[in-house]
Design a protein around this motif. Structure first.
Motif, short mmCIF file in Angstrom:
data_model
loop_
_atom_site.label_atom_id
_atom_site.label_comp_id
_atom_site.label_asym_id
_atom_site.label_seq_id
_atom_site.Cartn_x
_atom_site.Cartn_y
_atom_site.Cartn_z
N ALA B 236 0.81 -1.12 0.02
CA ALA B 236 -0.15 -0.05 -0.12
C ALA B 236 1.00 1.30 -0.11
O ALA B 236 0.63 2.24 -0.92
CB ALA B 236 -1.00 -0.18 1.31
N ALA B 237 2.20 1.19 0.85
CA ALA B 237 2.98 2.40 0.84
C ALA B 237 3.57 2.68 -0.59
O ALA B 237 3.79 3.62 -0.87
CB ALA B 237 3.94 2.18 2.19
N ASN B 239 2.40 1.90 -3.48
CA ASN B 239 1.63 2.48 -4.39
C ASN B 239 1.10 3.78 -4.18
O ASN B 239 1.20 4.56 -4.96
CB ASN B 239 -0.05 1.71 -4.16
N LEU B 240 1.27 4.33 -2.78
CA LEU B 240 0.92 5.81 -2.46
C LEU B 240 2.21 6.47 -2.72
O LEU B 240 2.19 7.74 -3.11
CB LEU B 240 0.50 5.79 -1.00
N LEU B 241 3.44 6.09 -2.32
CA LEU B 241 4.54 6.89 -2.04
C LEU B 241 5.65 6.55 -3.22
O LEU B 241 6.44 7.60 -3.31
CB LEU B 241 5.07 6.75 -0.82
N ALA B 242 5.88 5.39 -3.57
CA ALA B 242 6.60 4.90 -4.36
C ALA B 242 8.13 5.32 -3.98
O ALA B 242 8.98 6.00 -4.68
CB ALA B 242 6.64 5.74 -5.88
N HIS B 270 3.34 -8.53 -4.66
CA HIS B 270 2.08 -7.64 -4.58
C HIS B 270 1.97 -6.51 -5.59
O HIS B 270 1.13 -5.81 -5.83
CB HIS B 270 2.37 -7.00 -3.29
N LEU B 271 3.43 -6.44 -6.38
CA LEU B 271 3.42 -5.18 -7.19
C LEU B 271 3.67 -5.71 -8.88
O LEU B 271 3.80 -6.91 -9.17
CB LEU B 271 4.96 -4.71 -6.95
N PHE B 273 2.93 -2.75 -12.06
CA PHE B 273 3.68 -1.69 -12.68
C PHE B 273 4.44 -0.68 -12.03
O PHE B 273 4.99 0.34 -12.49
CB PHE B 273 2.63 -0.71 -13.24
N ARG B 275 6.94 1.44 -9.22
CA ARG B 275 8.42 1.45 -9.23
C ARG B 275 8.80 0.55 -7.99
O ARG B 275 8.29 0.64 -6.85
CB ARG B 275 8.53 3.02 -8.78
#
Lengths: 307, 307
Positions: B236-237, B239-242, B270-271, B273, B275
């Motif tokens: 989740a982090a 996705n939000l912060l890269a 979990h990832l 596309f 970064r």
């Protein structure tokens, strides 16, 4: 003569352009359909034309255009002026900033539409009295723009992907290759699809919202699932970032209290000791991206706009 | 004469203190047990003593101490120098910065131990070649320090609560009042408790890790659950912060590859596309908080340390 910048919000359907003055006011707005079906190069040429027309419009109004800001939806590397991917335009790894600067007489700044929208709402709209803002854009996709301590967080173009936080492990397949992402439950298309799945009837997302508001059982269930998915991902964002204000924009944001009220309730259920954000409507409507592109252009000139 | 600052990491068990020079080097380290059982005021008086001793130590070494930085675990409002809550010290709404400045001859900066630790790792350690760092501290609690674009994000003291992202909805009760938080699965105590629940045997978290590494079935299951909880919240982090780098510190971080390898694998699952961050061990060990307190003191003097 007064100074201004050219601001362009390049979307898959339409291009919104305008002139933005030193105080962030949008002058001389224009909207044209995006020439998407004619290919990459056609959209780039159209972009040059729109900016050039705006420069002329500025001069006619005795304004001096100093720079241009362009906001694009996709994965945008602001620092290097590159669009990494913009699926709605079919773009892949395109040095848009450089392309424009070679053809336009003023410096160009490239940005991400939701991020610059967040920045405009922080500078001039619903977030203007705080430092930490999360701008949630819910529409075709779901994403977030983050202004933290008064600075836009970009993460090399990859930040703000709230739509790909997983809220239903093992759930529906998402376009990103994962399963159960927020977008598989709460995007406009996901809401319409889910309603069709449950009811056998294909109606628009707006109609699902309207039926939910009138007390339709299935519509209310689908709407509730979407709101819960957003609240779950927002709760994670609140834990990590502690925004003071969450601004709910995009197409679904236009649903007003039909989304704000239940979202506020559900998010509140997820929080205990955390700093509780206000959950509010945007103030700049669908012009946030265009105004934000203008702020970006002013920043390119090292001038920050926040009255 | 060379200049330095006093750096103090005030923990529930021990106080680590030192002098930090212009390049971020920690000189003259000292560690004393925290006088916690004697009450709020006793710890504050002890803190004044430790800082005063360090100022004397600097002078004896022909160093000029210019400021002091103090890192505390809890909810810390850096801007106003206040500890909002520090449960391991029993503190509630204490103006620690002001208290120290009235008793010490140099300006004082107050910070949060995990956040300043993150900052030290970004400036001088495992994150020194990137802009966006997430420092994960896993021990008694679970929290994160965020350095975004080279700036510490504090969220008024409330940011970085990765330990309270919910990963098991309806799961175990958490001290925060919610259920299924990361801390209920992946904190040191949660790991030991879960192992005891499954096996009937009470052993330390380190022993669970050791047994898991030796292939113990129950230990591996408990360890795997903890890693999966961390990976879910980190996804989740991301996705939000890269973040470009995730640094895994705290007590569990000390487990090295036993946590890094599976965490890297699980996060990768979990990832799609996004970064992809490097997942690495800290370089400053348990001195990150103390060194970070020194960087904070230098910043109080408007001098940034990053060689």
């Amino acid at each position: 003569m007064a100074e201004c910048v050219v601001a362009v919000d390049l979307g898959g359907t339409s291009i919104k352009a305008g002139l933005v003055d030193r105080r962030g006011t949008l002058l001389h707005r224009r909207r044209v359909p995006t020439a998407r079906e004619d290919g990459d190069e056609a959209v780039l040429r159209q972009l040059v034309r729109v900016v050039t027309d705006m420069i002329d419009a500025a001069t006619e109004r005795d304004l001096v255009p100093l720079a241009a800001g362009v906001a694009v939806l996709g994965i945008v590397d602001e620092r290097h002026g590159r669009v990494i991917t913009a699926s709605n335009l079919g773009w892949r790894d395109l040095p848009v900033g450089e392309y424009l600067e070679q053809r336009i007489a003023v410096p160009v700044a490239l940005g991400h539409d939701v991020r610059v929208g967040a920045w405009a709402e922080w500078a001039l709209g619903a977030g203007r009295d705080v430092a930490d803002v999360l701008f949630l854009a819910v529409g075709t996709g779901v994403s977030a723009g983050l202004v933290l301590d008064g600075r836009l967080h970009s993460g090399g173009g990859y930040a703000g992907e709230l739509g790909h936080v997983v809220v239903a492990p093992g759930g529906r397949a998402c376009g990103c290759g994962n399963r159960g992402c927020v977008e598989t439950v709460a995007s406009a298309a996901a809401i319409a699809d889910r309603y069709a799945e449950l009811s056998g009837e294909s109606i628009s997302t707006a109609e699902v919202a309207a039926r939910a508001a009138r007390g339709g059982r299935l519509a209310a269930q689908v709407w509730g699932e979407a709101v819960e998915a957003l609240a779950t991902a927002l709760a994670a964002a609140v834990n990590l970032l502690a925004p003071e204000v969450i601004i709910v924009g995009g197409g679904l944001g236009g649903a007003g209290s039909a989304v704000l009220d239940p979202l506020r309730d559900r998010l509140s259920e997820h929080l205990t000791f955390q700093r509780r954000p206000r959950v509010v409507a945007p103030e700049l409507g669908d012009l946030a991206g265009c105004i934000g592109a203008g702020l970006l252009a002013w920043q390119r000139l090292d001038r920050q706009v926040r009255p």
